[in-house]
Design a protein around this motif. Sequence first.
Motif, PDB file in Angstrom:
ATOM      1  N   THR A 149       0.701  -1.240   0.080  1.00 57.68           N
ATOM      2  CA  THR A 149       0.048   0.014   0.036  1.00 57.68           C
ATOM      3  C   THR A 149       0.906   1.150  -0.128  1.00 57.68           C
ATOM      4  O   THR A 149       0.609   2.372  -0.652  1.00 57.68           O
ATOM      5  N   ARG A 150       1.933   1.208   0.619  1.00 54.42           N
ATOM      6  CA  ARG A 150       3.012   2.576   0.594  1.00 54.42           C
ATOM      7  C   ARG A 150       4.172   2.267  -0.050  1.00 54.42           C
ATOM      8  O   ARG A 150       5.061   3.047   0.003  1.00 54.42           O
ATOM      9  N   VAL A 172      13.909   0.243  13.215  1.00 52.42           N
ATOM     10  CA  VAL A 172      13.202  -0.085  11.860  1.00 52.42           C
ATOM     11  C   VAL A 172      13.599   0.700  10.667  1.00 52.42           C
ATOM     12  O   VAL A 172      13.486   2.006  10.673  1.00 52.42           O
ATOM     13  N   THR A 173      14.344   0.124   9.805  1.00 52.28           N
ATOM     14  CA  THR A 173      14.723   1.034   8.695  1.00 52.28           C
ATOM     15  C   THR A 173      13.570   1.011   7.701  1.00 52.28           C
ATOM     16  O   THR A 173      13.196  -0.206   7.391  1.00 52.28           O
ATOM     17  N   ILE A 174      13.066   2.111   6.950  1.00 48.29           N
ATOM     18  CA  ILE A 174      12.062   2.165   6.227  1.00 48.29           C
ATOM     19  C   ILE A 174      12.633   2.435   4.990  1.00 48.29           C
ATOM     20  O   ILE A 174      13.204   3.702   4.666  1.00 48.29           O
ATOM     21  N   TYR A 175      12.523   1.596   4.066  1.00 51.48           N
ATOM     22  CA  TYR A 175      13.105   1.729   2.644  1.00 51.48           C
ATOM     23  C   TYR A 175      11.930   1.910   1.516  1.00 51.48           C
ATOM     24  O   TYR A 175      10.998   1.418   1.631  1.00 51.48           O
ATOM     25  N   ASP A 176      12.192   2.932   0.524  1.00 50.30           N
ATOM     26  CA  ASP A 176      11.305   3.204  -0.669  1.00 50.30           C
ATOM     27  C   ASP A 176      11.638   1.867  -1.699  1.00 50.30           C
ATOM     28  O   ASP A 176      12.702   1.598  -1.874  1.00 50.30           O
ATOM     29  N   GLU A 228       2.365   4.380   9.940  1.00 47.19           N
ATOM     30  CA  GLU A 228       1.895   5.700   9.282  1.00 47.19           C
ATOM     31  C   GLU A 228       2.439   6.912  10.153  1.00 47.19           C
ATOM     32  O   GLU A 228       2.746   7.867   9.500  1.00 47.19           O
ATOM     33  N   ALA A 229       2.454   6.559  11.510  1.00 51.07           N
ATOM     34  CA  ALA A 229       3.028   7.840  12.460  1.00 51.07           C
ATOM     35  C   ALA A 229       4.382   7.835  12.375  1.00 51.07           C
ATOM     36  O   ALA A 229       5.030   8.828  13.146  1.00 51.07           O
TER      37      ALA A 229
END
Length: 472
Positions: A149-150, A172-176, A228-229
Amino acid sequence: MIDDRGVLEPWLDRDRKSSIRHPMPVDRAMIEAGPVVRRGRHGKRADAPRRMALGEAHLRLRALVVATLSGSAAALLAAVLFEATASQAVEIDPGGQVAMMPPVGPHWVFVPDRLLQTSFIFDGDSAEMLGAIASPGLLVAKLPPVARTRNEIYSVDVDYDRGVRGKRTDYVTIYDARSLDVVAYVDLPDPVSESNTSQHHVALLDGERFLIAFSQFPDGVGVVVDLEARAVVARAPIAGCAGVYATGPRSFATLCGDGTTVQVGLTEEGQVASAERSAGFFDVVADPVSMAGVRSGSTWHYVSFRGDVHSVDYASAKPVATGPWSLVSAAEKEGGWRPGGLQPHTLHVATNRLFVLMHEGEPGSHKDASPEIWVFDVEAGSRLDRFEVPNLGVEFLGPMFGLAPDSFGRTVLGWLVPNEGAHAIVVSQDAEPLLFTRSHDYGVVGVLDADTGEHLRTIGQAGFAGPTLGVP
């Protein structure tokens, strides 16, 4: 050593009569290939070895194998090497470029590597590497969840402020998912748990808003991250239990040391709302279940060391266990057949087919590699098929010697290298599923047709060692 002609001279004992003195031609371009761009924790470019740079290590291993063989084995291997073709020219990509990833595909496979502390992403159809995600500081990289979804990939990582010691930071690492650029970090208040496989230590809940990270010390919690936050919103106490398993948009389960399972319910904002425990359904001493559970809707299936399948329905707040049923007949059990491996089973949800790595072994051999994959109808509790695991040792060593897949030399290598089986399997979830197999000892992944068991291709140069595989 590589001489001025671009030839690798093997390290041989010149005093031994059985030494093989044939120089090995190499493609110097493989050795001199430049770096590829990866992204690190702070979003900076970091030079990392290219995939083809593994060729140098492979050539060294090739020389070492030749140097240590003697007598008839050396003569046989010499005949094999004479059949090997010269190295093929390698097209070199221009350096300093970052390519965009294709959209998340059904045949993507994640291949975590213990030594390189990286999860490689491969296309199971082309066997090409698409990208890589670094996971520094961990015993083994946890399988990274993907949020479609993202269009994001999540990796739970660890840093130490003095290299391999000092103050520890878990995050937590958030990747595109297209560029593999880091877009955000979320620091965790508790140290994430680690194990030999770290399976089900991270769970992305349905709806893809909340991620749960399992922490075993100091008190046992499931850390709730609102993606999301970009923030930690709760710590769910699960002392005495291990693993986290998504059961809904705002609920997850965990397996407990008294033979039960607990389901934790969350509020709309991710706060802990409930915790309900099932009745006991497995004996943690006589026949414990593997943490490598598989899910179908509201039901999780847990397979025991002896081969009993326990199913737990989490549709209501209090989990309800049913079964068990056995993977083996009385005669097969008497013959020692049992599940084996580090990630020994996987489920194709649409067809309700359970794939299990099976071997003949003694009690305590539940982590051993298995030479066969058995296929079961979960609803009927019956076996449908048996597949042979491809010889991953031959698939790993063959290209090092320049042996074509259908060559006589590859056949000879198969005589010399026994098929030790696989430690891990995972199946894709599409209408034409692929079954991926892996041995902890070899840097290759076998790709099988999940319907027929046919060995379609092999993903080569897939790191060095690792216990797990994952599909989006």
